[in-house]
Design a protein around this motif. Sequence first.
Motif, PDB file in Angstrom:
ATOM      1  N   TYR A 163       0.817  -1.213   0.000  1.00 57.59           N
ATOM      2  CA  TYR A 163       0.000   0.000   0.000  1.00 57.59           C
ATOM      3  C   TYR A 163       0.848   1.259   0.000  1.00 57.59           C
ATOM      4  CZ  TYR A 163       1.002   0.142   5.031  1.00 57.59           C
ATOM      5  OH  TYR A 163       1.624   0.176   6.248  1.00 57.59           O
ATOM      6  N   ALA A 164       2.137   1.141   0.278  1.00 53.42           N
ATOM      7  CA  ALA A 164       3.045   2.292   0.279  1.00 53.42           C
ATOM      8  C   ALA A 164       4.360   1.870  -0.364  1.00 53.42           C
ATOM      9  CB  ALA A 164       3.275   2.797   1.695  1.00 53.42           C
ATOM     10  N   ALA A 165       5.087   2.843  -0.871  1.00 54.44           N
ATOM     11  CA  ALA A 165       6.335   2.553  -1.574  1.00 54.44           C
ATOM     12  C   ALA A 165       7.379   1.987  -0.618  1.00 54.44           C
ATOM     13  CB  ALA A 165       6.869   3.816  -2.232  1.00 54.44           C
ATOM     14  N   ALA A 166       8.187   1.073  -1.122  1.00 53.92           N
ATOM     15  CA  ALA A 166       9.279   0.505  -0.341  1.00 53.92           C
ATOM     16  C   ALA A 166      10.393   1.532  -0.175  1.00 53.92           C
ATOM     17  CB  ALA A 166       9.825  -0.745  -1.035  1.00 53.92           C
ATOM     18  N   VAL A 167      11.156   1.395   0.902  1.00 53.71           N
ATOM     19  CA  VAL A 167      12.367   2.194   1.066  1.00 53.71           C
ATOM     20  C   VAL A 167      13.414   1.659   0.096  1.00 53.71           C
ATOM     21  CG1 VAL A 167      14.186   2.900   2.659  1.00 53.71           C
ATOM     22  CG2 VAL A 167      11.846   2.612   3.497  1.00 53.71           C
ATOM     23  N   GLU A 168      14.014   2.543  -0.661  1.00 58.34           N
ATOM     24  CA  GLU A 168      15.071   2.114  -1.577  1.00 58.34           C
ATOM     25  C   GLU A 168      16.358   1.877  -0.803  1.00 58.34           C
ATOM     26  OE1 GLU A 168      14.684   1.403  -4.702  1.00 58.34           O
ATOM     27  OE2 GLU A 168      12.578   2.038  -4.752  1.00 58.34           O
ATOM     28  N   VAL A 169      17.140   0.903  -1.245  1.00 58.54           N
ATOM     29  CA  VAL A 169      18.430   0.638  -0.617  1.00 58.54           C
ATOM     30  C   VAL A 169      19.298   1.896  -0.719  1.00 58.54           C
ATOM     31  CG1 VAL A 169      20.545  -0.732  -0.729  1.00 58.54           C
ATOM     32  CG2 VAL A 169      18.319  -1.844  -1.032  1.00 58.54           C
ATOM     33  N   GLY A 170      19.879   2.284   0.410  1.00 61.25           N
ATOM     34  CA  GLY A 170      20.686   3.498   0.468  1.00 61.25           C
ATOM     35  C   GLY A 170      19.920   4.728   0.896  1.00 61.25           C
ATOM     36  N   HIS A 171      18.581   4.605   1.027  1.00 62.79           N
ATOM     37  CA  HIS A 171      17.754   5.736   1.440  1.00 62.79           C
ATOM     38  C   HIS A 171      17.446   5.653   2.928  1.00 62.79           C
ATOM     39  CE1 HIS A 171      16.116   7.099  -2.732  1.00 62.79           C
ATOM     40  NE2 HIS A 171      17.346   6.623  -2.819  1.00 62.79           N
ATOM     41  N   VAL A 172      17.075   6.799   3.501  1.00 66.40           N
ATOM     42  CA  VAL A 172      16.778   6.886   4.933  1.00 66.40           C
ATOM     43  C   VAL A 172      15.546   6.047   5.263  1.00 66.40           C
ATOM     44  CG1 VAL A 172      16.144   8.460   6.809  1.00 66.40           C
ATOM     45  CG2 VAL A 172      17.795   9.184   5.073  1.00 66.40           C
ATOM     46  N   MET A 173      15.632   5.302   6.351  1.00 65.76           N
ATOM     47  CA  MET A 173      14.482   4.533   6.831  1.00 65.76           C
ATOM     48  C   MET A 173      13.319   5.467   7.139  1.00 65.76           C
ATOM     49  SD  MET A 173      14.681   1.182   7.052  1.00 65.76           S
ATOM     50  CE  MET A 173      13.448   0.858   8.313  1.00 65.76           C
ATOM     51  N   VAL A 174      12.110   5.042   6.774  1.00 66.66           N
ATOM     52  CA  VAL A 174      10.927   5.865   6.996  1.00 66.66           C
ATOM     53  C   VAL A 174      10.521   5.833   8.462  1.00 66.66           C
ATOM     54  CG1 VAL A 174      10.037   5.583   4.661  1.00 66.66           C
ATOM     55  CG2 VAL A 174       9.373   3.943   6.447  1.00 66.66           C
ATOM     56  N   GLY A 175       9.842   6.880   8.892  1.00 63.73           N
ATOM     57  CA  GLY A 175       9.331   6.908  10.253  1.00 63.73           C
ATOM     58  C   GLY A 175       8.784   8.269  10.617  1.00 63.73           C
ATOM     59  N   GLU A 176       7.826   8.263  11.526  1.00 60.20           N
ATOM     60  CA  GLU A 176       7.227   9.499  12.016  1.00 60.20           C
ATOM     61  C   GLU A 176       7.961   9.935  13.270  1.00 60.20           C
ATOM     62  OE1 GLU A 176       2.710  11.227  12.401  1.00 60.20           O
ATOM     63  OE2 GLU A 176       3.106   9.257  13.259  1.00 60.20           O
ATOM     64  N   SER A 177       7.993  11.236  13.486  1.00 56.41           N
ATOM     65  CA  SER A 177       8.709  11.751  14.645  1.00 56.41           C
ATOM     66  C   SER A 177       7.982  12.941  15.254  1.00 56.41           C
ATOM     67  CB  SER A 177      10.126  12.192  14.253  1.00 56.41           C
ATOM     68  OG  SER A 177      10.080  13.378  13.467  1.00 56.41           O
TER      69      SER A 177
END
Length: 341
Positions: free
Chosen positions: A62-76
């Motif tokens: 349902y959402a795009a994957a994190v690309e290798v080398g990119h920052v891990m997703v997350g809310e803050s």
Amino acid sequence: MLPSTSRQIVLASRPSGRPVPDNFRLEEVPVPRAPAGGLLLRVLYLSLDPYMRGRMDAAKSYAAAVEVGHVMVGESVSEVVESNHADYKVGDIVLAHTGWRDYAPSDGTRLRKLDPSLAPLTTGLGVLGMPGFTAWSGLHLIGKPKAGETVVVAAASGPVGSLVGQLAQMVGARAVGIAGGAKKCEYVKDELGFDAVIDHRSSDFADALAAACPRGIDVYFENVGGAIWDAVLPLLNTFARVPVCGLIAQYNGPSGNTAQDRLPRTMREILSKSLTLRGFINYEFADEHYPAFLDAVSKGIADGRIRYREDITDGLENAPAAFMGMLDGKNFGKAIVRVGG
């Protein structure tokens, strides 16, 4: 004065099964600046959530994957430290999708201001944030419990499950929790006040669950899947409702009893008992229902009917270990990393 460098954690490689430390990499990069018309945010607290495991895979979701080398997703929860945006000033505290890092630029969209005087800032990542709204929307908009019904929730000591049971009791339903280990079960029963709690690690788990639900199950809030679903399925009453929020037992791929094919048995029960199983992503309800959630849960916290627990790890560098531990059920409450708070 801002530092010259910032840390970030990127996806170093895609996991095969359970994530391992080598799937993550801590990098040091120059501190970004606020874009034209935007903001620069300093991350105070980072949320760790099970959905992040799915984002580490390349499979369509349902959402795009994190690309290798990119920052891990997350809310803050973050503080505005530079602003070129008319709606935000330096010092404002916001909820933002920054990812796993110290500083993040923002164009000013998808932010929500927090008032530190109303509740602890960390609640914006838990009971008054995405996990809380997930519990509220899944239970009330899909589960629709009635007074006298039995509501069962897996991962009952976690940020979603713990609120599901308390909300169920607030409408007069009977709340039965499933948790792992004596400490978590004691918390669910003694501190949260569930009507019953079952340890899924016990050898007689299925029998104990059946004994705790003598009139069957009317609403089952699914967070886990796997062997817990096997025990729940035969107890579901005709017209039972099952909000499907998560399947944490299956996120790391098939192993042991999660490799079996549960579909034929599940489909037979759906047909014969007229069951409703509805998967959902919380944001599909947000535009219409988020204010009602905030009002109801804030009042519940204020008057003591709703309690919550947080599991806070210090240091961005420790986020991968805390995340892997959460996937194995080692956290006790909402998993949060204190980055700059």
